[in-house]
Design an enzyme around this catalytic site. Structure first.
Site, PDB file in Angstrom:
ATOM      1  N   SER A  31       0.849  -1.201   0.000  1.00 50.02           N
ATOM      2  CA  SER A  31       0.000   0.000   0.000  1.00 50.02           C
ATOM      3  C   SER A  31       0.880   1.244   0.000  1.00 50.02           C
ATOM      4  O   SER A  31       1.842   1.325   0.744  1.00 50.02           O
ATOM      5  CB  SER A  31      -0.867   0.042   1.261  1.00 50.02           C
ATOM      6  OG  SER A  31      -1.629  -1.112   1.360  1.00 50.02           O
ATOM      7  N   HIS A  62      -5.436  -2.305  -5.005  1.00 47.98           N
ATOM      8  CA  HIS A  62      -4.500  -3.402  -5.272  1.00 47.98           C
ATOM      9  C   HIS A  62      -4.635  -3.948  -6.703  1.00 47.98           C
ATOM     10  O   HIS A  62      -4.379  -5.123  -6.946  1.00 47.98           O
ATOM     11  CB  HIS A  62      -4.697  -4.550  -4.269  1.00 47.98           C
ATOM     12  CG  HIS A  62      -4.125  -4.257  -2.912  1.00 47.98           C
ATOM     13  ND1 HIS A  62      -2.812  -4.500  -2.582  1.00 47.98           N
ATOM     14  CD2 HIS A  62      -4.683  -3.727  -1.817  1.00 47.98           C
ATOM     15  CE1 HIS A  62      -2.606  -4.129  -1.323  1.00 47.98           C
ATOM     16  NE2 HIS A  62      -3.729  -3.667  -0.842  1.00 47.98           N
ATOM     17  N   HIS A  84      -4.083 -11.449  -1.433  1.00 49.49           N
ATOM     18  CA  HIS A  84      -4.092 -11.695   0.012  1.00 49.49           C
ATOM     19  C   HIS A  84      -4.891 -12.955   0.333  1.00 49.49           C
ATOM     20  O   HIS A  84      -5.899 -13.243  -0.309  1.00 49.49           O
ATOM     21  CB  HIS A  84      -4.717 -10.507   0.751  1.00 49.49           C
ATOM     22  CG  HIS A  84      -3.955  -9.230   0.586  1.00 49.49           C
ATOM     23  ND1 HIS A  84      -4.108  -8.407  -0.511  1.00 49.49           N
ATOM     24  CD2 HIS A  84      -3.016  -8.645   1.371  1.00 49.49           C
ATOM     25  CE1 HIS A  84      -3.299  -7.368  -0.378  1.00 49.49           C
ATOM     26  NE2 HIS A  84      -2.626  -7.480   0.750  1.00 49.49           N
ATOM     27  N   TYR A  86      -6.848 -13.375   2.776  1.00 49.16           N
ATOM     28  CA  TYR A  86      -8.214 -13.074   3.230  1.00 49.16           C
ATOM     29  C   TYR A  86      -9.198 -12.892   2.083  1.00 49.16           C
ATOM     30  O   TYR A  86     -10.411 -12.855   2.297  1.00 49.16           O
ATOM     31  CB  TYR A  86      -8.233 -11.836   4.147  1.00 49.16           C
ATOM     32  CG  TYR A  86      -7.728 -10.553   3.518  1.00 49.16           C
ATOM     33  CD1 TYR A  86      -8.477  -9.865   2.567  1.00 49.16           C
ATOM     34  CD2 TYR A  86      -6.504 -10.023   3.886  1.00 49.16           C
ATOM     35  CE1 TYR A  86      -8.007  -8.693   1.997  1.00 49.16           C
ATOM     36  CE2 TYR A  86      -6.032  -8.863   3.331  1.00 49.16           C
ATOM     37  CZ  TYR A  86      -6.785  -8.197   2.382  1.00 49.16           C
ATOM     38  OH  TYR A  86      -6.311  -7.050   1.815  1.00 49.16           O
ATOM     39  N   GLU A  87      -8.690 -12.796   0.854  1.00 45.68           N
ATOM     40  CA  GLU A  87      -9.603 -12.677  -0.291  1.00 45.68           C
ATOM     41  C   GLU A  87     -10.256 -14.022  -0.615  1.00 45.68           C
ATOM     42  O   GLU A  87     -11.205 -14.067  -1.395  1.00 45.68           O
ATOM     43  CB  GLU A  87      -8.851 -12.154  -1.508  1.00 45.68           C
ATOM     44  CG  GLU A  87      -8.387 -10.716  -1.328  1.00 45.68           C
ATOM     45  CD  GLU A  87      -7.522 -10.245  -2.473  1.00 45.68           C
ATOM     46  OE1 GLU A  87      -8.069  -9.979  -3.543  1.00 45.68           O
ATOM     47  OE2 GLU A  87      -6.290 -10.156  -2.299  1.00 45.68           O
ATOM     48  N   ALA A 114       2.314  -2.178   4.111  1.00 46.48           N
ATOM     49  CA  ALA A 114       1.906  -1.235   5.156  1.00 46.48           C
ATOM     50  C   ALA A 114       1.508  -2.076   6.355  1.00 46.48           C
ATOM     51  O   ALA A 114       0.967  -3.171   6.193  1.00 46.48           O
ATOM     52  CB  ALA A 114       0.734  -0.398   4.682  1.00 46.48           C
ATOM     53  N   MET A 212      -1.069  -8.152   7.031  1.00 45.34           N
ATOM     54  CA  MET A 212      -1.834  -9.276   6.477  1.00 45.34           C
ATOM     55  C   MET A 212      -1.170  -9.864   5.228  1.00 45.34           C
ATOM     56  O   MET A 212      -1.850 -10.452   4.383  1.00 45.34           O
ATOM     57  CB  MET A 212      -3.259  -8.802   6.141  1.00 45.34           C
ATOM     58  CG  MET A 212      -3.980  -8.142   7.308  1.00 45.34           C
ATOM     59  SD  MET A 212      -5.594  -7.502   6.829  1.00 45.34           S
ATOM     60  CE  MET A 212      -6.015  -6.519   8.274  1.00 45.34           C
ATOM     61  N   SER A 213       0.139  -9.709   5.121  1.00 47.26           N
ATOM     62  CA  SER A 213       0.831 -10.205   3.915  1.00 47.26           C
ATOM     63  C   SER A 213       2.280 -10.530   4.255  1.00 47.26           C
ATOM     64  O   SER A 213       2.651 -10.608   5.423  1.00 47.26           O
ATOM     65  CB  SER A 213       0.791  -9.127   2.815  1.00 47.26           C
ATOM     66  OG  SER A 213       1.582  -8.024   3.204  1.00 47.26           O
ATOM     67  N   ASN A 236      -0.175   3.041  10.793  1.00 49.25           N
ATOM     68  CA  ASN A 236      -1.002   3.408  11.963  1.00 49.25           C
ATOM     69  C   ASN A 236      -0.424   2.701  13.182  1.00 49.25           C
ATOM     70  O   ASN A 236       0.324   1.732  13.034  1.00 49.25           O
ATOM     71  CB  ASN A 236      -2.458   2.949  11.760  1.00 49.25           C
ATOM     72  CG  ASN A 236      -2.550   1.457  11.457  1.00 49.25           C
ATOM     73  OD1 ASN A 236      -2.333   1.041  10.321  1.00 49.25           O
ATOM     74  ND2 ASN A 236      -2.837   0.652  12.470  1.00 49.25           N
ATOM     75  N   HIS A 248      -9.610   1.024   6.659  1.00 50.02           N
ATOM     76  CA  HIS A 248      -8.743   0.783   5.502  1.00 50.02           C
ATOM     77  C   HIS A 248      -8.370   2.106   4.836  1.00 50.02           C
ATOM     78  O   HIS A 248      -7.232   2.311   4.418  1.00 50.02           O
ATOM     79  CB  HIS A 248      -9.456  -0.142   4.500  1.00 50.02           C
ATOM     80  CG  HIS A 248      -8.679  -0.360   3.230  1.00 50.02           C
ATOM     81  ND1 HIS A 248      -7.493  -1.069   3.205  1.00 50.02           N
ATOM     82  CD2 HIS A 248      -8.903   0.051   1.963  1.00 50.02           C
ATOM     83  CE1 HIS A 248      -7.033  -1.094   1.965  1.00 50.02           C
ATOM     84  NE2 HIS A 248      -7.870  -0.415   1.193  1.00 50.02           N
TER      85      HIS A 248
HETATM   86  N1  HPA Z   1      -3.215  -4.397  11.315  1.00 51.61           N
HETATM   87  C1  HPA Z   1      -3.068  -5.281  10.313  1.00 51.61           C
HETATM   88  N2  HPA Z   1      -2.715  -4.921   9.092  1.00 51.61           N
HETATM   89  C2  HPA Z   1      -2.464  -3.629   8.868  1.00 51.61           C
HETATM   90  C3  HPA Z   1      -2.593  -2.662   9.869  1.00 51.61           C
HETATM   91  C4  HPA Z   1      -2.986  -3.080  11.163  1.00 51.61           C
HETATM   92  O1  HPA Z   1      -3.124  -2.280  12.108  1.00 51.61           O
HETATM   93  N3  HPA Z   1      -2.257  -1.468   9.303  1.00 51.61           N
HETATM   94  C5  HPA Z   1      -1.944  -1.713   8.017  1.00 51.61           C
HETATM   95  N4  HPA Z   1      -2.065  -3.018   7.736  1.00 51.61           N
END
Ligand code: HPA
Length: 273
Positions: A31, A62, A84, A86-87, A114, A212-213, A236, A248
């Site tokens: 990202s 994406h 990903h 989760y998709e 990210a 998540m990757s 974040n 997101h």
């Molecule tokens: N958690 C999981 N995946 C993320 C986050 C998060 O806080 N920020 C960006 N990708």
């Protein structure tokens, strides 16, 4: 032949005539780095939809294609958009693009993403060099019959992230006065963000950033003997570390804001490889 190997081979066969060079580096754009190719001398692009049976990502931001171009003198294949878990794809499809880029000839895998910062000394917009990872919350992509063409049954994982590449990235950051944190990245499956209790657990386990990757990609690349490095952009602070709920859009906006410096760090690193 192993069906998963056959699928990667079929993908490769379907595009090999259009690959303009043997890439040295395979760069996975996380990202914020989506338009990284704007800074490259682009020679060719191949939409994921043009690759036979290729898994096409459904996440906004994406959209997917391989971009072939030079960063300085270094031939690079970029993955713009990753798949990903989760998709809903099988884990073998999630890691297929990385296996395909190795089949194209790439020796180095440069992973970016990210993440949420877990280390309390991190802030949004920080960059973290991935020194190691925690994989046990995501499915292992090597489960199933071993694909001998790629690697051994029980791969060593003592140094997944290549020390020399880490040194080069540190040096690139230093020379360009970019503050580079270092730490451990943990992959969870998502798509829900973590709960505050889960973040506390992950901190106790030694993780500095969560996403998540990336980890499953590093595992297959390590299996294939690639040299691996990775940088995470802390978009974040993780759940429960601030008052704010996570969205997101917010993660994407923070990653976009950090993008110019992230691009610079990636470029200066690749040039030094
Ligand atoms: N958690 C999981 N995946 C993320 C986050 C998060 O806080 N920020 C960006 N990708």
């Amino acid at each position: 032949m192993n069906q998963i190997y056959q699928k990667v081979l079929d993908c490769y066969e379907s595009i090999k005539e259009r690959i303009p060079f043997t890439p040295k580096v395979a760069l996975v754009l996380g990202s914020g780095l989506g338009n990284y190719a704007d800074t490259m001398d682009v020679k060719a692009e191949i939409d994921y939809s043009e690759v036979k049976d290729f898994p096409v990502s459904t996440v906004p931001g994406h959209a997917g294609k391989f971009i072939f171009g030079y960063v300085g003198d270094v031939p690079v294949v970029c993955m713009k958009g990753r798949v990903h878990y989760y998709e809903g794809y099988p884990i073998s499809d999630v890691v297929l693009p990385v296996r395909l880029m190795k089949m194209m000839g790439a020796e180095i895998l440069f992973l970016t993403n990210a993440s949420g910062g877990i280390n309390p000394s991190f802030g949004a917009g920080d960059f973290m060099l991935i020194e190691d990872h925690i994989s046990c919350f995501a499915p292992n992509p090597l489960i199933g019959a071993n694909i001998d063409e790629f690697g051994v049954r029980f791969p060593d994982m003592s140094t997944v992230y290549d020390k020399e590449l880490q040194d080069k990235i540190k040096q690139a950051a230093h020379v360009n006065s970019i503050d580079l944190k270092k730490g451990i990245y943990v992959q969870l499956t998502g798509p829900s963000f973590e709960s505050p209790a889960e973040i506390k657990m992950l901190r106790t386990l030694g993780a500095d950033a969560v996403g998540m990757s990336t980890v499953v990609e590093a595992i297959v690349a390590n299996h294939m003997g690639m040299k691996i490095c990775g940088i995470s952009c802390v978009a974040n602070l993780a759940a429960g570390m601030t008052e704010n709920p996570l969205t997101h859009e917010e993660v994407q906006a923070a990653a976009d804001e950090a993008a110019p410096l992230f691009k610079k760090l990636v470029t200066e690193s690749i040039i030094s490889f």
